[in-house]
Design a protein around this motif. Structure first.
Motif, short mmCIF file in Angstrom:
data_model
loop_
_atom_site.label_atom_id
_atom_site.label_comp_id
_atom_site.label_asym_id
_atom_site.label_seq_id
_atom_site.Cartn_x
_atom_site.Cartn_y
_atom_site.Cartn_z
N THR A 123 0.81 -1.22 0.00
CA THR A 123 0.00 0.00 0.00
C THR A 123 0.84 1.27 0.00
O THR A 123 0.41 2.28 -0.56
N ASP A 124 2.02 1.25 0.57
CA ASP A 124 2.86 2.44 0.61
C ASP A 124 3.41 2.78 -0.77
O ASP A 124 3.71 3.93 -1.05
N GLY A 125 3.55 1.79 -1.63
CA GLY A 125 4.18 1.99 -2.92
C GLY A 125 3.38 2.81 -3.90
O GLY A 125 3.91 3.32 -4.88
N VAL A 126 2.12 3.00 -3.67
CA VAL A 126 1.27 3.67 -4.63
C VAL A 126 1.02 5.13 -4.26
O VAL A 126 0.48 5.89 -5.06
N SER A 127 1.46 5.55 -3.10
CA SER A 127 1.09 6.88 -2.58
C SER A 127 1.56 8.05 -3.44
O SER A 127 0.94 9.11 -3.41
N ASP A 128 2.62 7.90 -4.23
CA ASP A 128 3.12 9.00 -5.05
C ASP A 128 2.48 9.06 -6.44
O ASP A 128 2.85 9.89 -7.26
N PHE A 129 1.54 8.17 -6.72
CA PHE A 129 0.96 8.06 -8.05
C PHE A 129 -0.55 8.29 -8.01
O PHE A 129 -1.21 7.97 -7.03
N PRO A 130 -1.13 8.81 -9.11
CA PRO A 130 -2.57 9.09 -9.14
C PRO A 130 -3.38 7.84 -9.50
O PRO A 130 -3.93 7.72 -10.59
N VAL A 131 -3.45 6.92 -8.57
CA VAL A 131 -4.18 5.68 -8.80
C VAL A 131 -5.52 5.76 -8.07
O VAL A 131 -5.56 5.87 -6.85
N GLN A 132 -6.60 5.72 -8.87
CA GLN A 132 -7.94 5.79 -8.30
C GLN A 132 -8.68 4.47 -8.42
O GLN A 132 -9.55 4.16 -7.62
N VAL A 133 -8.37 3.70 -9.48
CA VAL A 133 -8.96 2.39 -9.71
C VAL A 133 -7.84 1.45 -10.12
O VAL A 133 -6.75 1.89 -10.49
N ILE A 134 -8.11 0.14 -10.05
CA ILE A 134 -7.13 -0.81 -10.56
C ILE A 134 -7.78 -1.66 -11.62
O ILE A 134 -8.97 -1.94 -11.52
N PRO A 135 -7.04 -2.02 -12.65
CA PRO A 135 -5.65 -1.64 -12.90
C PRO A 135 -5.53 -0.21 -13.43
O PRO A 135 -6.45 0.31 -14.07
N THR A 136 -4.40 0.42 -13.13
CA THR A 136 -4.03 1.72 -13.66
C THR A 136 -2.59 1.63 -14.12
O THR A 136 -1.74 1.13 -13.39
N GLN A 137 -2.32 2.12 -15.34
CA GLN A 137 -0.97 2.11 -15.88
C GLN A 137 -0.45 3.55 -15.93
O GLN A 137 -1.18 4.46 -16.35
N GLY A 177 -7.91 1.15 -16.17
CA GLY A 177 -8.57 -0.04 -16.70
C GLY A 177 -7.55 -0.93 -17.39
O GLY A 177 -6.37 -0.62 -17.48
N GLY A 178 -8.03 -2.05 -17.88
CA GLY A 178 -7.15 -3.01 -18.52
C GLY A 178 -6.74 -2.60 -19.93
O GLY A 178 -7.45 -1.84 -20.59
N LEU A 179 -5.58 -3.08 -20.36
CA LEU A 179 -5.10 -2.89 -21.73
C LEU A 179 -4.78 -4.26 -22.33
O LEU A 179 -4.29 -5.14 -21.62
N THR A 180 -5.02 -4.40 -23.61
CA THR A 180 -4.68 -5.65 -24.29
C THR A 180 -3.21 -5.60 -24.71
O THR A 180 -2.58 -4.53 -24.70
N GLU A 181 -2.68 -6.75 -25.13
CA GLU A 181 -1.31 -6.78 -25.63
C GLU A 181 -1.18 -5.87 -26.85
O GLU A 181 -0.20 -5.13 -26.97
N GLU A 182 -2.17 -5.91 -27.73
CA GLU A 182 -2.14 -5.06 -28.93
C GLU A 182 -2.08 -3.58 -28.56
O GLU A 182 -1.30 -2.81 -29.12
N GLN A 183 -2.90 -3.16 -27.58
CA GLN A 183 -2.89 -1.77 -27.15
C GLN A 183 -1.54 -1.39 -26.54
O GLN A 183 -1.01 -0.29 -26.81
N MET A 184 -0.97 -2.28 -25.73
CA MET A 184 0.35 -2.01 -25.14
C MET A 184 1.40 -1.85 -26.24
O MET A 184 2.24 -0.96 -26.19
N ARG A 185 1.34 -2.70 -27.25
CA ARG A 185 2.31 -2.63 -28.35
C ARG A 185 2.13 -1.31 -29.13
O ARG A 185 3.12 -0.70 -29.54
N ILE A 186 0.91 -0.87 -29.33
CA ILE A 186 0.65 0.40 -30.02
C ILE A 186 1.23 1.56 -29.22
O ILE A 186 1.89 2.44 -29.77
N ILE A 187 0.99 1.57 -27.92
CA ILE A 187 1.50 2.64 -27.06
C ILE A 187 3.03 2.65 -27.10
O ILE A 187 3.65 3.70 -27.31
#
Length: 194
Positions: A123-137, A177-187
């Motif tokens: 839980t401490d590891g996420v405090s510096d990031f804007p994470v409101q839902v999971i998954p978040t990239q 939200g979730g990302l597919t492999e194809e979306q990750m490759r595009i990014i």
């Protein structure tokens, strides 16, 4: 005489209350120490299991898939495009993304960093990031700055941009939200990884 006995009883109660508070503090500090040591051991075990599962022992520990702490300053030193997926091992969309993260982490060693942090375990590891839902990239370019997607990519995949209110400096590019492999490759193709 009755007042004197009442005062002694109250003094004893206060003494026991103080002793109880001190004992509780000692117990909490002990628990924190034990949990941190277990987390370190678990992190090492997870890294070893990951290399055994993927059959790749040549994965650089710096870029191992599973994180227990996400440090912005460390991320900025990687020198390659980076994504950290904040999720949980028990979240269904996170479980659906896990094989993609494992595959890309192994495939892109030295070209990009693909990492995952279980926000319910660490839980401490996420405090510096804007994470409101999971998954978040959270995405970073090779120079450690937040990735800025093109307008075309922004139309295809929804990103949230975070800036410092006072200065307007862009600090995070996030996908919720979730990302597919194809979306990750595009990014990552837009970030220069093929």
């Amino acid at each position: 005489m009755a007042d004197n006995q009442t005062t002694k009883k109250e003094s004893k109660k206060q003494l026991w209350l103080r002793i109880g508070v001190i004992a509780a503090i000692i117990v909490v500090v002990g628990i924190i120490f034990i949990v941190k040591n277990i987390s370190k051991k678990e992190s090492t075990t997870l890294a070893n299991e990951s290399s055994q599962i993927t059959g790749q022992s040549d994965i650089d520990e710096t870029y191992s898939l599973k994180l227990t702490v996400a440090d912005l300053e460390t991320i900025k030193t990687y020198g390659v495009p980076t994504v950290i997926d904040f999720g949980s091992d028990s979240c269904i969309p996170c479980k659906e993304m896990a094989p993609t993260l494992e595959k890309l982490n192994a495939e892109w060693q030295g070209k990009a960093v693909v990492q995952f942090m279980d926000v319910w375990k660490y839980t401490d590891g996420v405090s510096d990031f804007p994470v409101q839902v999971i998954p978040t990239q959270v995405f970073f370019d090779a120079d450690g700055t937040p990735f800025i997607p093109s307008e075309n990519l922004q139309k295809e995949i929804q990103f949230d941009m975070y800036s410092v209110k006072e200065s307007g400096a862009h600090v995070f590019t996030v996908h919720q939200g979730g990302l597919t492999e194809e979306q990750m490759r595009i990014i990552f193709a837009e970030m220069g990884v093929e």
